[in-house]
Enzyme design. Structure first.
Site, PDB file in Angstrom:
ATOM      1  N   ASP A 263       0.825  -1.200   0.000  1.00 32.13           N
ATOM      2  CA  ASP A 263       0.000   0.000   0.000  1.00 32.13           C
ATOM      3  C   ASP A 263       0.863   1.256   0.000  1.00 32.13           C
ATOM      4  O   ASP A 263       0.498   2.279  -0.579  1.00 32.13           O
ATOM      5  CB  ASP A 263      -0.911  -0.016   1.232  1.00 32.13           C
ATOM      6  CG  ASP A 263      -2.035   1.000   1.148  1.00 32.13           C
ATOM      7  OD1 ASP A 263      -2.374   1.428   0.034  1.00 32.13           O
ATOM      8  OD2 ASP A 263      -2.569   1.370   2.203  1.00 32.13           O
TER       9      ASP A 263
ATOM     10  N   HIS B 101      -7.475   0.556   9.700  1.00 33.85           N
ATOM     11  CA  HIS B 101      -6.514   1.067   8.729  1.00 33.85           C
ATOM     12  C   HIS B 101      -6.773   2.560   8.555  1.00 33.85           C
ATOM     13  O   HIS B 101      -7.727   2.962   7.886  1.00 33.85           O
ATOM     14  CB  HIS B 101      -6.709   0.323   7.398  1.00 33.85           C
ATOM     15  CG  HIS B 101      -5.743   0.700   6.324  1.00 33.85           C
ATOM     16  ND1 HIS B 101      -4.903  -0.221   5.735  1.00 33.85           N
ATOM     17  CD2 HIS B 101      -5.501   1.877   5.700  1.00 33.85           C
ATOM     18  CE1 HIS B 101      -4.180   0.384   4.803  1.00 33.85           C
ATOM     19  NE2 HIS B 101      -4.528   1.661   4.760  1.00 33.85           N
TER      20      HIS B 101
ATOM     21  N   HIS C 245      -5.632   6.672   7.728  1.00 35.85           N
ATOM     22  CA  HIS C 245      -4.785   7.642   7.033  1.00 35.85           C
ATOM     23  C   HIS C 245      -4.773   8.919   7.866  1.00 35.85           C
ATOM     24  O   HIS C 245      -5.721   9.198   8.603  1.00 35.85           O
ATOM     25  CB  HIS C 245      -5.315   7.914   5.622  1.00 35.85           C
ATOM     26  CG  HIS C 245      -5.075   6.785   4.673  1.00 35.85           C
ATOM     27  ND1 HIS C 245      -4.433   6.952   3.467  1.00 35.85           N
ATOM     28  CD2 HIS C 245      -5.381   5.467   4.745  1.00 35.85           C
ATOM     29  CE1 HIS C 245      -4.355   5.783   2.836  1.00 35.85           C
ATOM     30  NE2 HIS C 245      -4.924   4.879   3.590  1.00 35.85           N
TER      31      HIS C 245
ATOM     32  N   CYS D 259      -3.844   6.549  -1.941  1.00 34.01           N
ATOM     33  CA  CYS D 259      -4.756   5.705  -2.707  1.00 34.01           C
ATOM     34  C   CYS D 259      -4.827   6.255  -4.124  1.00 34.01           C
ATOM     35  O   CYS D 259      -5.211   7.410  -4.313  1.00 34.01           O
ATOM     36  CB  CYS D 259      -6.151   5.676  -2.085  1.00 34.01           C
ATOM     37  SG  CYS D 259      -7.335   4.742  -3.068  1.00 34.01           S
TER      38      CYS D 259
ATOM     39  N   ASN E 254      -0.557   6.768   4.721  1.00 33.23           N
ATOM     40  CA  ASN E 254      -1.036   5.899   5.779  1.00 33.23           C
ATOM     41  C   ASN E 254      -0.480   6.342   7.126  1.00 33.23           C
ATOM     42  O   ASN E 254       0.512   7.067   7.205  1.00 33.23           O
ATOM     43  CB  ASN E 254      -0.553   4.462   5.516  1.00 33.23           C
ATOM     44  CG  ASN E 254      -1.230   3.822   4.341  1.00 33.23           C
ATOM     45  OD1 ASN E 254      -2.400   3.495   4.393  1.00 33.23           O
ATOM     46  ND2 ASN E 254      -0.484   3.622   3.256  1.00 33.23           N
TER      47      ASN E 254
END
Length: 310
Positions: free
Chosen positions: A21, A216, A218, A249, A258
């Site tokens: 990611d 998860h 950000h 993303c 992140n």
């Protein structure tokens, strides 16, 4: 100073997503050997789970076009340990490639909103499951563990606020298909602490316990660690993070990096929560990767401990 807070979990699992990611949105292609070294360094730092790559079509994510080459090289180097590294498989073809390489842990990527399902998966919110169902079934039949990512759980740049019950419905559907763990993604970083607690409570009301959930975050609005704290207060013990705060993303322009692994480690350490990660080693790894990418790390802890990370 370590000052534990009563009522919080005593141990947390950090699910490192930097190699997948974190790197997927980088426009400059990172050499395969650099990616392999990144994974090895993260493992050496004590991170218990390091997601290595994604078997996605190179047209969509050119950065990860070398997934098979990367995993072949890591297997030659690390042996059985490499087969335990999770990889993202967007469809049956991706799963087939993971199976061929003897990998044991895969993940699928779902959307909590109609618009993101259309833009990211070329599916409707309802029809996305037609794509996941055979992939998950085949993975389970092969004896693999399957994780499910759900994106846009707290807000969507096109639709705005996302109803909690809609997120729960998507998550429950994935669990019913056989996913072992759900990672609830704040893809654009708009979550706040009360929202986090409300979503976890809604899953509990639907019969989904904390052991099946991961978070998860950000850090778009600087709320990632505040949201982790809310998750800890609600009993969640698995958190995704990316070394150096890498990542965003590619399908959501407002998504920033992140949650940085170093920031999370510092936070957990201060609370006396066991995580097993060597902070100095992760900082060193992030400084090294920042040099490979030609820019400083956005992680606050990396900047504090390494003078900027570049």
């Amino acid at each position: 100073m370590v000052v534990p807070e009563p009522g919080l979990p005593t141990k947390v699992t950090i699910y490192e997503v930097g190699a997948r990611d974190g790197l997927q949105n980088e426009k400059t292609i990172v050499p395969t050997e650099v990616k392999a070294d990144f994974v090895r360094r993260l493992l050496a730092a004590g991170l218990p789970i390091v997601e290595a790559t994604s078997f996605v079509h190179p047209k969509w994510v050119p950065q990860l076009a070398d997934a098979a080459e990367l995993m072949t090289g890591l297997t030659a180097d690390l042996g059985e340990a490499a087969t335990q590294l999770p990889v993202l498989v967007p469809n049956q073809r991706g799963l087939d490639r993971a199976v061929e390489l003897g990998l044991r842990h895969v993940a699928v990527f779902a959307s909590a909103t109609e618009t993101f399902a259309s833009k990211n998966l070329n599916r409707t919110l309802a029809s996305q499951f037609e794509m996941f169902e055979p992939t998950i079934a085949a993975a389970l039949a092969a004896g693999m563990d399957v994780r499910g990512y759900v994106s846009m759980c707290f807000g969507d740049p096109w639709e705005g606020a996302v109803p909690v019950e809609q997120v729960v419905a998507v998550g429950k559907r994935l669990l019913d298909l056989g996913v072992g763990q759900l990672s609830l993604g704040d893809t654009i970083g708009v979550a706040t602490a009360g929202h986090v607690k409300a979503l976890i409570a809604a899953f509990a009301d639907a019969g989904v316990g904390c052991g099946r959930l991961a978070l998860h975050f950000h850090d778009t609005y600087g709320q990632a660690l505040t949201n982790v704290h809310a998750g800890l207060q609600s009993g969640i013990t698995t958190y995704d993070a990316s070394a150096g705060g890498l990542g965003g993303c590619p399908y959501a322009k407002s998504a920033t990096g992140n949650l940085a692994t170093e920031d999370l480690v510092w936070f957990l350490t201060g609370l006396g929560i066991e995580h097993g990660v060597d902070l100095d080693a992760v900082v060193g790894t992030s400084v090294w990767m920042a040099e490979q990418l030609g820019r400083p790390s956005p992680s606050a802890v990396v900047r504090a401990l390494a003078g900027g990370g570049s």
